[in-house]
Every structure is written in structure tokens, then in C-alpha cells.
Motif scaffolding. Structure first.
Motif, short mmCIF file in Angstrom:
data_model
loop_
_atom_site.label_atom_id
_atom_site.label_comp_id
_atom_site.label_asym_id
_atom_site.label_seq_id
_atom_site.Cartn_x
_atom_site.Cartn_y
_atom_site.Cartn_z
N ALA A 118 -34.70 -34.68 61.39
CA ALA A 118 -35.92 -34.04 61.07
C ALA A 118 -35.78 -33.08 59.74
N ALA A 119 -34.42 -32.61 59.65
CA ALA A 119 -34.34 -31.74 58.48
C ALA A 119 -33.85 -32.30 56.92
N LEU A 120 -33.91 -33.59 57.18
CA LEU A 120 -33.30 -34.28 56.03
C LEU A 120 -34.21 -34.37 54.70
N PRO A 121 -35.62 -34.29 54.93
CA PRO A 121 -36.38 -34.48 53.70
C PRO A 121 -36.26 -33.04 52.79
N ARG A 122 -36.31 -32.82 51.84
CA ARG A 122 -36.05 -31.76 50.85
C ARG A 122 -37.29 -31.19 50.35
N SER A 123 -38.48 -31.80 50.79
CA SER A 123 -39.80 -31.33 50.04
C SER A 123 -40.08 -30.17 50.56
N VAL A 138 -42.84 -28.14 50.77
CA VAL A 138 -44.17 -28.77 51.41
C VAL A 138 -43.81 -29.04 52.96
N TYR A 139 -43.18 -29.95 52.96
CA TYR A 139 -42.51 -30.53 54.47
C TYR A 139 -41.81 -29.48 55.17
N ARG A 140 -41.08 -28.94 54.59
CA ARG A 140 -39.98 -28.14 55.46
C ARG A 140 -40.98 -26.69 55.89
N VAL A 141 -41.87 -26.06 54.94
CA VAL A 141 -42.45 -25.18 55.34
C VAL A 141 -43.40 -25.43 56.34
N SER A 142 -44.09 -26.61 56.12
CA SER A 142 -45.24 -27.01 57.17
C SER A 142 -44.74 -27.36 58.59
N LEU A 143 -43.35 -27.90 58.35
CA LEU A 143 -42.63 -28.33 59.89
C LEU A 143 -42.18 -27.03 60.53
#
Length: 385
Positions: free
Chosen positions: A347-352, A354-359
């Protein structure tokens, strides 16, 4: 530049501040219940539910006579709770003369920090350093992360599980013996880890042409797998010897599912379907369980999970098979899924950003949801954590 352990410590400390704030808010509105009065202080609120059973083990140990219900069935008892965590807490109580509640919370907190540090090292073997650090962020803010600072054995267990997985990836088989011994007597895991080790041995043997697997190393790895299997049986055997009832442990565990489906025999690989029918009826309960099994199998072969490497996937698969064989899904299911935490690396792979903050925000919201549903007590509460 801040060393890796310093960055992990900052992540852990900030996450504990967030989680503790959520717990204190819920405790402030908690009404009187079976464990505490209204608006309990943190240490009392953090030692509810199974924390009371661990307290009993730390204080008086295990009963030599199993409790029996009015219907003549084996009832709930301390035998369902393994000794690693309460024994360590009792030792610290004796050394410090500090009572159960603060000691239990301290032990869990200390092991949660240790697990965060080890998890970074584990993820750094299969990911970049930045992704490994974000994996730790997800671990520390995960929806069930409040339990890492409650009087439950999960924090201690995850520490030794993470260490065992790290040693497995390092192929330092000799060091697995003491780690497995403690781990298997902290939470039920010896059989699942034995399966993962057995599959590891088979995989290394099959691929030995490109990854040499000397006979001596093969025998050592196989012996560790056998040792883990024996430790997986050690606690049920101990319960049987002490109580004089060979089925003491399994019957005690079955007492917790009796309110749902009554007292039944333990038949491997049936409990999930029984639970599905109980929750959703037939045939939808069975259909949903089959769909979940297939989805889990597909998940293990997705590109993100494959990047975790063979050994971590073997562990996740083995533990999933173990749960399918023996566990009856209900509100504790979320907690029982925690040993699959290496999947957070996928789950940690995407570097976006926005994605990381949202998650992270989604996970923190999940903490509040889990605390409300499973930890807070509202009258006769049938959603134990």
C-alpha cells in the motif's frame, strides 16, 4: 542528516500522540461498564476487554480445573491467553512494584516502538528507504494501531514476528529458534509460521540452481520449521496436561464462538462458512466467503504485493490459510488480521503526495471508527476488539 532510526522514532511518537488523543476523547465519554467507571483514566481504559484476562494470568496464573457452563460445556477461561505477555508484565511488576495497568501499557508501547524500528529494517530489504519509511507511517497510524498501546499481546507479538521475518529474509536460521519460542507463546502463530518456513524450504530447494541451497542449510531451515510446528502445539498440550483434558485449549477457544453458533466441534476450514451463514444467511454467506478467499488469492499475485518478495508473501498466505482453518470471523477479525501487516508495504508504493496524505487521514479516521465500534462499551456490547 537524521539517521533512519531517528526518523522512525519521530513517526512513532507523532502517531502515538494522535492515537492517544483519540483514546482520551473516547474515554472521556465512556459510561460505566464491566471494567471501569464512567470517564476512566487512560490506564484503566486501556486495560479493558481481554486486558482483564491477561491481568488474571499475571496475577494468579492458569486454572487447573476448567470452568463448566450450566449446560455442561467448557466455558471461557485464561487458557485462551498465552503466557508471554502477562509473564513479562508480571516480572516488571515485581521488579518495579508498579501495578498492572501502567506496566501493561508500558510493555505494549515499548514493543510498538521496537516493532516500528524493525518494520523499517524489514521493508528496507524489499523497498527504497522512502517507501520503507512510509510503510512505517501506515503501520503506526493503521486503524487498529490503538491496540499497540493497550493491554493486549499484539504489540509484543508483532515485534517478535517482525524480527522472525527479518531473520528469515536474512536466512539466519539459527537465530529463529529463540525468537519463534517466544513468539509462539505470545500469540497463536507457531503452526502458521511453520507452514511459511516449510514453503520457504520448498521454494529454495526448487530454485537452488540460481540460489544455492546447501544440504546443511536445508536441514537447518527444515529443522526450524519442525521446531515452529512443535511450539505451535506446545500450548494446547500444556493446557491438556495441567487440566487433565486433552481438548482444554480448543474447547476454551470454542467457548468464545458459542454465543454465535452454539457449542460445536472444531472442524478445520468450516468456521468461516459458519460465520458467513450466521451473518448473511445461506447461500449469500457461503458465496461471500468464497469470493473473499478468491480475492485474497488474487491479491497475493498483484504487482505491488509481488514486489514484497517471496518470503513475505509466503507468510501472508500461510497466516491467511491458518485463519481460514481455525478462526470464526466476528468483530475480532480486524485484530486477527494484524499479522498480515507486511501488506502495508504494498500500500505504501504509490508516491503521489495526495494519495499518501489521503491514506494517512483515512487510516486515522479508521482508528476512530474501530475505537467506537470495538473498544468503547455501549451497554451489552457484542463487538469485542
Amino acid at each position: 542528516m537524521t539517521p533512519w532510526w531517528g526518523r522512525v522514532f519521530v513517526v512513532w511518537a507523532l502517531s502515538r500522540l494522535v492515537t492517544t488523543s483519540l483514546v482520551l476523547v473516547l474515554a472521556s465519554v465512556q459510561g460505566p461498564n464491566a471494567w471501569t467507571g464512567a470517564s476512566p483514566k487512560y490506564s484503566d481504559f486501556a486495560t479493558m476487554w481481554d486486558g482483564r484476562w491477561y491481568n488474571i494470568v499475571a496475577a494468579v496464573g492458569y486454572p487447573s480445573v476448567l470452568p463448566v457452563t450450566d449446560g455442561g460445556q467448557i466455558g471461557e477461561s485464561a487458557w485462551a491467553f498465552m503466557p508471554g505477555y502477562p509473564v513479562l508484565a508480571r516480572l516488571l511488576m515485581e521488579l518495579t512494584n508498579v501495578p498492572w495497568a501502567p506496566v501493561a501499557v508500558f510493555v505494549s508501547l515499548a514493543f510498538s516502538l521496537g516493532t516500528a524500528l524493525l518494520f523499517y529494517r524489514l521493508m528496507a530489504r524489499v523497498q527504497s528507504s522512502t517507501t520503507a519509511l512510509f510503510s512505517v507511517v501506515l503501520f503506526c497510524v493503521a486503524p487498529l494501531s490503538p491496540i499497540l498501546q493497550f493491554a493486549y499481546a499484539e504489540s509484543m507479538y508483532l515485534f517478535f514476528l517482525t524480527l522472525a521475518l527479518y531473520l528469515l529474509l536474512e536466512r539466519r536460521y539459527w537465530l529463529l529458534y529463540p525468537v519463534i519460542a517466544v513468539m509462539a507463546l505470545t500469540r497463536p502463530s507457531g503452526l502458521a509460521f511453520a507452514l511459511a518456513l516449510g514453503l520457504h524450504v520448498i521454494h529454495r530447494f526448487v530454485t537452488r540452481s540460481r540460489d544455492p541451497f546447501a544440504p546443511r542449510e536445508l536441514m537447518l531451515a527444515a529443522s526450524v520449521a519442525v521446531f515452529s510446528a512443535l511450539l505451535g502445539l506446545a500450548w494446547p498440550i500444556t493446557a491438556g496436561v495441567v487440566t487433565g483434558d486433552l481438548m482444554a485449549y480448543t474447547d476454551t477457544e470454542l467457548a468464545w464462538r458459542a454465543p454465535y453458533i452454539g457449542y460445536v466441534e472444531l472442524v478445520p476450514f468450516t468456521a468461516w462458512f459458519q460465520s458467513g451463514v450466521w451473518w448473511l444467511g445461506s447461500p449469500w454467506g457461503i458465496i461471500v466467503v468464497i469470493a473473499l478467499i478468491l480475492a485474497f488469492a488474487v491479491l497475493l499475485f498483484t504487482p505491488a504485493v509481488r514486489r514484497l518478495g517471496v518470503d513475505l508473501r509466503l507468510w501472508v498466505a500461510s497466516y491467511g490459510l491458518y485463519l481460514l482453518a481455525v478462526f470464526f470471523p466476528q468483530s475480532s477479525t480486524f485484530r486477527l488480521l494484524m499479522p498480515m501487516f507486511p501488506l502495508l508495504g504494498a500500500a505504501a508504493l504509490p508516491r503521489s503526495r495526495v494519495y499518501r496524505v489521503s491514506l494517512v487521514l483515512l487510516f486515522i479516521a479508521g482508528q476512530w471508527g474501530w475505537l467506537l465500534i470495538c473498544w468503547g462499551v455501549d451497554g451489552y456490547d457484542w463487538t469485542p476488539p
